[in-house]
Design a protein around this motif. Structure first.
Motif, PDB file in Angstrom:
ATOM      1  N   ARG A   7       0.851  -1.181   0.000  1.00 56.35           N
ATOM      2  CA  ARG A   7       0.000   0.000   0.000  1.00 56.35           C
ATOM      3  C   ARG A   7       0.888   1.234   0.000  1.00 56.35           C
ATOM      4  NH1 ARG A   7      -5.010  -1.814   4.039  1.00 56.35           N
ATOM      5  NH2 ARG A   7      -5.913  -3.345   2.593  1.00 56.35           N
ATOM      6  N   GLU A   8       0.368   2.360   0.512  1.00 53.56           N
ATOM      7  CA  GLU A   8       1.142   3.596   0.466  1.00 53.56           C
ATOM      8  C   GLU A   8       2.435   3.501   1.261  1.00 53.56           C
ATOM      9  OE1 GLU A   8      -2.031   3.385   1.094  1.00 53.56           O
ATOM     10  OE2 GLU A   8      -2.998   4.407  -0.587  1.00 53.56           O
ATOM     11  N   ILE A   9       2.400   2.758   2.357  1.00 51.33           N
ATOM     12  CA  ILE A   9       3.583   2.565   3.190  1.00 51.33           C
ATOM     13  C   ILE A   9       3.763   1.074   3.425  1.00 51.33           C
ATOM     14  CG2 ILE A   9       3.534   4.807   4.327  1.00 51.33           C
ATOM     15  CD1 ILE A   9       2.041   3.548   6.631  1.00 51.33           C
ATOM     16  N   GLY A  10       5.012   0.668   3.688  1.00 54.92           N
ATOM     17  CA  GLY A  10       5.285  -0.748   3.821  1.00 54.92           C
ATOM     18  C   GLY A  10       6.149  -1.067   5.018  1.00 54.92           C
ATOM     19  N   GLY A  11       6.335  -2.379   5.242  1.00 51.80           N
ATOM     20  CA  GLY A  11       7.119  -2.851   6.382  1.00 51.80           C
ATOM     21  C   GLY A  11       8.406  -3.542   5.989  1.00 51.80           C
ATOM     22  N   ASN A  12       8.863  -3.314   4.755  1.00 50.91           N
ATOM     23  CA  ASN A  12      10.170  -3.828   4.320  1.00 50.91           C
ATOM     24  C   ASN A  12      11.228  -2.762   4.504  1.00 50.91           C
ATOM     25  OD1 ASN A  12       9.332  -5.990   1.465  1.00 50.91           O
ATOM     26  ND2 ASN A  12       8.832  -6.156   3.619  1.00 50.91           N
ATOM     27  N   LEU A  13      12.471  -3.186   4.621  1.00 54.35           N
ATOM     28  CA  LEU A  13      13.571  -2.230   4.703  1.00 54.35           C
ATOM     29  C   LEU A  13      14.776  -2.770   3.968  1.00 54.35           C
ATOM     30  CD1 LEU A  13      15.918  -2.710   7.517  1.00 54.35           C
ATOM     31  CD2 LEU A  13      13.649  -3.544   8.076  1.00 54.35           C
ATOM     32  N   ASP A  14      15.547  -1.861   3.417  1.00 54.56           N
ATOM     33  CA  ASP A  14      16.849  -2.227   2.858  1.00 54.56           C
ATOM     34  C   ASP A  14      17.805  -1.087   3.134  1.00 54.56           C
ATOM     35  OD1 ASP A  14      15.264  -0.829   0.594  1.00 54.56           O
ATOM     36  OD2 ASP A  14      17.309  -0.729  -0.130  1.00 54.56           O
ATOM     37  N   ASN A  15      19.034  -1.448   3.418  1.00 55.52           N
ATOM     38  CA  ASN A  15      20.044  -0.457   3.752  1.00 55.52           C
ATOM     39  C   ASN A  15      21.412  -1.013   3.393  1.00 55.52           C
ATOM     40  OD1 ASN A  15      21.264   1.840   4.793  1.00 55.52           O
ATOM     41  ND2 ASN A  15      19.949   1.883   6.605  1.00 55.52           N
ATOM     42  N   TYR A  16      22.291  -0.148   2.968  1.00 53.74           N
ATOM     43  CA  TYR A  16      23.648  -0.583   2.647  1.00 53.74           C
ATOM     44  C   TYR A  16      24.590   0.606   2.747  1.00 53.74           C
ATOM     45  CZ  TYR A  16      22.704   1.553  -1.911  1.00 53.74           C
ATOM     46  OH  TYR A  16      22.379   2.441  -2.900  1.00 53.74           O
ATOM     47  N   GLY A  17      25.887   0.302   2.833  1.00 58.74           N
ATOM     48  CA  GLY A  17      26.889   1.356   2.893  1.00 58.74           C
ATOM     49  C   GLY A  17      28.280   0.777   2.733  1.00 58.74           C
ATOM     50  N   ILE A  18      29.208   1.620   2.347  1.00 59.33           N
ATOM     51  CA  ILE A  18      30.605   1.219   2.162  1.00 59.33           C
ATOM     52  C   ILE A  18      31.479   2.005   3.122  1.00 59.33           C
ATOM     53  CG2 ILE A  18      32.558   1.150   0.567  1.00 59.33           C
ATOM     54  CD1 ILE A  18      30.590   0.852  -1.720  1.00 59.33           C
ATOM     55  N   THR A  19      32.295   1.276   3.877  1.00 61.65           N
ATOM     56  CA  THR A  19      33.282   1.890   4.762  1.00 61.65           C
ATOM     57  C   THR A  19      34.628   1.254   4.471  1.00 61.65           C
ATOM     58  OG1 THR A  19      31.617   2.207   6.492  1.00 61.65           O
ATOM     59  CG2 THR A  19      33.927   2.364   7.145  1.00 61.65           C
ATOM     60  N   GLY A  20      35.532   2.030   3.858  1.00 62.99           N
ATOM     61  CA  GLY A  20      36.829   1.474   3.497  1.00 62.99           C
ATOM     62  C   GLY A  20      36.667   0.373   2.470  1.00 62.99           C
ATOM     63  N   ASP A  21      37.130  -0.824   2.819  1.00 61.21           N
ATOM     64  CA  ASP A  21      37.037  -1.967   1.901  1.00 61.21           C
ATOM     65  C   ASP A  21      35.889  -2.902   2.263  1.00 61.21           C
ATOM     66  OD1 ASP A  21      37.979  -3.051   4.233  1.00 61.21           O
ATOM     67  OD2 ASP A  21      39.724  -4.028   3.359  1.00 61.21           O
ATOM     68  N   THR A  22      34.906  -2.398   3.014  1.00 57.18           N
ATOM     69  CA  THR A  22      33.801  -3.224   3.492  1.00 57.18           C
ATOM     70  C   THR A  22      32.463  -2.690   2.989  1.00 57.18           C
ATOM     71  OG1 THR A  22      34.996  -3.831   5.508  1.00 57.18           O
ATOM     72  CG2 THR A  22      32.612  -4.104   5.527  1.00 57.18           C
ATOM     73  N   PHE A  23      31.666  -3.600   2.454  1.00 57.81           N
ATOM     74  CA  PHE A  23      30.310  -3.289   2.010  1.00 57.81           C
ATOM     75  C   PHE A  23      29.350  -3.981   2.956  1.00 57.81           C
ATOM     76  CE2 PHE A  23      26.466  -4.341  -0.395  1.00 57.81           C
ATOM     77  CZ  PHE A  23      26.134  -3.118  -0.981  1.00 57.81           C
TER      78      PHE A  23
END
Length: 212
Positions: free
Chosen positions: A8-24
């Motif tokens: 619907r208009e809002i959901g309950g899934n999430l995704d997140n990511y980021g890179i720090t140095g040589d780590t994803f």
């Protein structure tokens, strides 16, 4: 490349990511329930992940801290399935913890798909101090990860057939191994749409495609 398509208009899934140095570092999750309560819980989960991930803990430690923070005062009984991965961009070693989430699909450089083994960890928010277990695998250069929520495999057509893990694996096997992550994701959405036809979406859909 990632996409989140709420039911619907809002959901309950999430995704997140980021890179720090040589780590994803990557996280994808699916909160129990739908609508506003799930969306609020999702926002809390995302904030908790961003904070705890910065503490330098192993992936199983990140999930354990999130789990304990949710168990404290969780009168609603809500929970969240999660996949947390930490990829070394130099060695391509992937350390991961799957907390009751869908199995992740790994595509080798030639496009051959296989599901990533996952130890039987519980979803976060169910039992305090649950002993989460992490795992590791070294990927080949040119591999691809497909991380998703159950809105993909549980997409239904009019006769209540599910898209399912086998159909997802067959889709991945037939894709061009050289295509971009964006094209891969777009083709997957088209495959799901063609399967369900005119049936309405019944759950949040979140997909992340990572090429290494």
């Amino acid at each position: 490349y990632a996409l989140m398509n709420p039911w619907r208009e809002i959901g309950g899934n999430l995704d997140n990511y980021g890179i720090t140095g040589d780590t994803f570092l990557v996280c994808i999750g699916d909160v129990s329930g739908k609508g506003v309560p799930a969306a609020l819980y999702m926002a809390i989960t995302r904030s908790a992940f961003r904070f705890i991930a910065g503490l330098g803990l192993p992936v199983e430690g990140v999930v354990a801290r999130i789990n304990n923070s949710f168990c404290d005062g969780n009168d609603s009984g809500m929970f969240v399935t999660m996949f947390v991965g930490c990829l070394n961009l130099d060695t391509l070693e992937l350390n991961y913890c799957n907390a009751g989430h869908n199995p992740i699909l790994v595509l080798s450089p030639d496009g051959k798909p296989s599901y990533l083994h996952a130890k039987p960890n519980l979803a976060a928010g169910l039992f305090e101090d649950f002993p989460y277990q992490g795992e590791s695998i070294t990927l080949e250069r040119g591999s691809r990860l497909l991380i998703y929520t159950d809105g993909v495999t549980e997409a239904e057509n009019r006769i209540k057939d599910l898209y399912g893990e086998q159909r997802l694996e067959e889709f991945a096997r037939n894709e061009d191994a050289t295509e971009s992550s964006a094209q891969f994701l777009d083709n997957l959405l088209l495959s799901i749409k063609e399967f369900v036809k005119d049936n309405t979406q019944n759950d949040d859909i979140t997909i992340m495609v990572i090429g290494v």
